[in-house]
Structure formats: structure tokens, C-alpha cells
Design a protein around this motif. Structure first.
Motif, mmCIF file in Angstrom:
data_model
loop_
_atom_site.group_PDB
_atom_site.id
_atom_site.type_symbol
_atom_site.label_atom_id
_atom_site.label_comp_id
_atom_site.label_asym_id
_atom_site.label_seq_id
_atom_site.Cartn_x
_atom_site.Cartn_y
_atom_site.Cartn_z
ATOM 1 N N GLY A 64 30.140 -70.459 118.931
ATOM 2 C CA GLY A 64 31.077 -69.359 119.130
ATOM 3 C C GLY A 64 32.337 -69.440 118.285
ATOM 4 N N ILE A 65 32.417 -70.459 117.413
ATOM 5 C CA ILE A 65 33.599 -70.542 116.542
ATOM 6 C C ILE A 65 33.599 -69.341 115.598
ATOM 7 C CG2 ILE A 65 34.720 -71.866 114.694
ATOM 8 C CD1 ILE A 65 33.646 -74.401 116.018
ATOM 9 N N PRO A 66 34.694 -68.586 115.505
ATOM 10 C CA PRO A 66 34.717 -67.421 114.611
ATOM 11 C C PRO A 66 34.393 -67.814 113.168
ATOM 12 C CG PRO A 66 36.651 -67.446 116.032
ATOM 13 C CD PRO A 66 35.964 -68.760 116.229
ATOM 14 N N GLY A 81 28.432 -85.333 119.087
ATOM 15 C CA GLY A 81 27.126 -84.726 119.325
ATOM 16 C C GLY A 81 27.040 -84.007 120.660
ATOM 17 N N GLU A 82 28.190 -83.580 121.189
ATOM 18 C CA GLU A 82 28.219 -82.899 122.476
ATOM 19 C C GLU A 82 28.083 -81.387 122.283
ATOM 20 O OE1 GLU A 82 28.301 -84.332 125.315
ATOM 21 O OE2 GLU A 82 29.264 -86.282 125.118
ATOM 22 N N ALA A 83 27.698 -80.711 123.361
ATOM 23 C CA ALA A 83 27.658 -79.251 123.346
ATOM 24 C C ALA A 83 29.060 -78.710 123.586
ATOM 25 C CB ALA A 83 26.712 -78.743 124.427
ATOM 26 N N GLY A 84 29.380 -77.599 122.967
ATOM 27 C CA GLY A 84 30.685 -77.007 123.190
ATOM 28 C C GLY A 84 30.653 -75.514 122.941
ATOM 29 N N TYR A 85 31.630 -74.820 123.506
ATOM 30 C CA TYR A 85 31.767 -73.380 123.312
ATOM 31 C C TYR A 85 33.198 -73.047 122.915
ATOM 32 C CZ TYR A 85 27.311 -72.613 125.701
ATOM 33 O OH TYR A 85 25.988 -72.619 126.053
ATOM 34 N N ILE A 134 29.470 -68.323 134.650
ATOM 35 C CA ILE A 134 30.589 -69.174 135.065
ATOM 36 C C ILE A 134 30.177 -70.634 135.007
ATOM 37 C CG2 ILE A 134 32.023 -69.856 137.046
ATOM 38 C CD1 ILE A 134 32.143 -66.832 137.766
ATOM 39 N N GLN A 135 28.977 -70.941 135.506
ATOM 40 C CA GLN A 135 28.479 -72.325 135.488
ATOM 41 C C GLN A 135 28.336 -72.845 134.057
ATOM 42 O OE1 GLN A 135 29.280 -73.108 138.680
ATOM 43 N NE2 GLN A 135 27.630 -74.551 138.412
ATOM 44 N N LYS A 136 27.898 -71.982 133.149
ATOM 45 C CA LYS A 136 27.754 -72.393 131.747
ATOM 46 C C LYS A 136 29.089 -72.871 131.191
ATOM 47 C CE LYS A 136 27.527 -69.405 128.162
ATOM 48 N NZ LYS A 136 26.991 -68.428 127.183
ATOM 49 N N TYR A 137 30.151 -72.117 131.478
ATOM 50 C CA TYR A 137 31.466 -72.489 130.956
ATOM 51 C C TYR A 137 32.105 -73.627 131.752
ATOM 52 C CZ TYR A 137 30.933 -68.433 128.019
ATOM 53 O OH TYR A 137 30.455 -67.543 127.089
ATOM 54 N N CYS A 138 31.721 -73.767 133.000
ATOM 55 C CA CYS A 138 32.210 -74.900 133.794
ATOM 56 C C CYS A 138 31.584 -76.213 133.327
ATOM 57 C CB CYS A 138 31.884 -74.704 135.276
ATOM 58 S SG CYS A 138 32.882 -73.459 136.115
ATOM 59 N N GLU A 139 30.311 -76.173 132.953
ATOM 60 C CA GLU A 139 29.554 -77.407 132.754
ATOM 61 C C GLU A 139 29.452 -77.892 131.317
ATOM 62 O OE1 GLU A 139 25.814 -76.701 134.692
ATOM 63 O OE2 GLU A 139 26.753 -76.574 136.686
ATOM 64 N N THR A 140 29.763 -77.046 130.335
ATOM 65 C CA THR A 140 29.675 -77.513 128.958
ATOM 66 C C THR A 140 30.646 -78.667 128.727
ATOM 67 O OG1 THR A 140 29.632 -76.832 126.641
ATOM 68 C CG2 THR A 140 31.380 -75.899 127.990
ATOM 69 N N SER A 141 30.287 -79.588 127.855
ATOM 70 C CA SER A 141 31.117 -80.782 127.653
ATOM 71 C C SER A 141 32.509 -80.433 127.139
ATOM 72 C CB SER A 141 30.439 -81.725 126.654
ATOM 73 O OG SER A 141 29.216 -82.179 127.170
ATOM 74 N N ILE A 142 32.577 -79.517 126.176
ATOM 75 C CA ILE A 142 33.852 -79.164 125.542
ATOM 76 C C ILE A 142 33.965 -77.637 125.536
ATOM 77 C CG2 ILE A 142 35.284 -79.379 123.475
ATOM 78 C CD1 ILE A 142 33.211 -81.667 122.653
ATOM 79 N N LEU A 143 35.103 -77.121 125.950
ATOM 80 C CA LEU A 143 35.325 -75.679 125.961
ATOM 81 C C LEU A 143 36.685 -75.370 125.356
ATOM 82 C CD1 LEU A 143 34.476 -72.788 126.895
ATOM 83 C CD2 LEU A 143 35.679 -73.277 129.052
ATOM 84 N N VAL A 144 36.695 -74.477 124.375
ATOM 85 C CA VAL A 144 37.955 -73.936 123.860
ATOM 86 C C VAL A 144 38.177 -72.572 124.507
ATOM 87 C CG1 VAL A 144 39.186 -73.044 121.842
ATOM 88 C CG2 VAL A 144 37.848 -75.141 121.649
ATOM 89 N N LEU A 145 39.311 -72.419 125.179
ATOM 90 C CA LEU A 145 39.728 -71.132 125.730
ATOM 91 C C LEU A 145 40.892 -70.646 124.879
ATOM 92 C CD1 LEU A 145 39.522 -71.809 129.577
ATOM 93 C CD2 LEU A 145 37.993 -70.385 128.188
#
Length: 197
Positions: free
Chosen positions: A1-3, A80-84, A109-120
Motif C-alpha cells: 500500500g505504499i504510494p 521480512g514482516e508483513a506490513g500495510y 479491522i482484524q487485518k489492520y489490528c494483526e499485521t506486524s507493521i502498520l503505517v497510519l
């Protein structure tokens, strides 16, 4: 999802990070990997730094989104982690899109709660209708990530005080607890304004 504009940015290639020397210096420990020969205490200290959440705030156009994108890319590459990467208005629009039966709000909601790294990105830019729905969904995501100690990177044009007025203290205090000393003001001229360059 990185622009797309920021997709190739890393710590060594980001012109924004080259400009923000202090933030660049702070983030250098994310470029290295923990060494097995280090003591357990040193490895724990490294893990605590790498897993810490961060907040970048300041005026528009100063490079906050670019720093967060470079940060996410570096962590995904190194760990090597998943992130959004999601702007907060887009995340809320994605959740609203489930109202007509197209998808499941709770699963999102669970997808964004559980991913290892999240940029808001752009926290505080979301439309607040007064119904409490947006604040509640943000609280669900941020509150869960706070409780589970999952790494989150926030960007905002607003200070923590102004975010508190907009989103409420229960959200902002969780962000403060998550980020601790890693709340940075990103200042300088508006890089989008050619007249200021």
C-alpha cells in the motif's frame, strides 16, 4: 500500500531523510541487524528499538509521509514482516465500503489490528461526522495494536494536543504510550510549494 511516489524510498535514498538529519540519525539502528555475538541485554535493547512505534507530526509538505514510507519499506526488507501503509481517510472509506455487503468490516479491522507493521498516514485528516463511528473504528484498530504491542507508525499535521481535541484522549494517550520517546516534529519548508524551494 505504499504510494507509488514513495515506493522506492529507503533510508539511503530518501531526500527527505537526508534533509532531516536528526531523524535520520535516530533511525540508523533500523538499518542494522542484531548480532548473535551481542549479549542478551544488547539483543533485547535492539529488539525494543526495532519494535517501537513512532509518530511524525508537523506542517504539511515537510516529508512525514516519505519518512514513514521509507521506514516501512526498510522494516519489511530487513525483518521480512508483513506490513500495510494506509492513509486514515482511505482506511475509514475501506471500512465504510463494507456497509453495502461488499466485504466484512470486522475482518478488515482484524487485518489492520494483526499485521506486524502498520503505517497510519495523515491521522486527523479524516472526516468526523459527530456520530462517533470514525473515532470508534480508529480506537478499535489503535487500541488493539496498543494492547498487543504491535508496531505502528503515525503521521499527522496535528500536534498531540490538537489530535486529542479531534479524536479524544483515549486514542491519543494510547498513541503516546505506544510511541514513548519516539514522537518527532518534522519541520521545515513545504516541499510541495515550488515558491518555498
Amino acid at each position: 500500500g505504499i504510494p507509488f511516489r514513495f515506493r522506492d524510498l529507503g533510508f539511503s535514498t530518501s531526500p527527505w531523510l537526508r534533509r532531516h538529519h536528526e531523524i535520520r540519525k535516530i533511525l540508523t539502528f533500523f538499518e542494522t541487524e542484531s548480532d548473535d555475538s551481542e549479549s542478551e541485554e544488547q539483543q533485547d535493547e535492539y529488539a525494543a528499538k526495532v519494535n517501537s512505534s513512532m509518530m511524525f507530526w508537523g506542517p504539511k509538505g515537510t516529508g512525514k509521509t516519505a519518512i514513514a514510507a521509507a521506514f516501512l519499506r526498510q522494516l519489511i526488507t530487513n525483518l521480512g514482516e508483513a506490513g500495510y501503509f494506509r492513509t486514515v481517510p482511505n482506511l475509514l472509506s475501506e471500512l465504510r465500503g463494507t456497509f453495502g455487503g461488499d466485504g466484512n468490516e470486522w475482518e478488515l479491522i482484524q487485518k489492520y489490528c494483526e499485521t506486524s507493521i502498520l503505517v497510519l498516514d495523515d491521522l486527523g485528516a479524516e472526516h468526523i461526522s459527530g456520530s462517533g463511528w470514525a473515532e470508534d473504528r480508529l480506537y478499535q484498530v489503535i487500541g488493539n495494536r496498543h494492547d498487543e504491542e504491535r508496531q505502528t507508525v503515525f503521521t499527522s499535521n496535528l500536534s498531540m494536543v490538537d489530535l486529542g481535541k479531534r479524536l479524544g484522549d483515549r486514542i491519543v494517550w494510547r498513541i503516546v504510550e505506544m510511541c514513548g520517546e519516539h514522537i518527532y516534529k518534522v519541520d521545515g519548508p513545504n516541499l510541495r510549494d515550488r515558491t518555498e524551494r
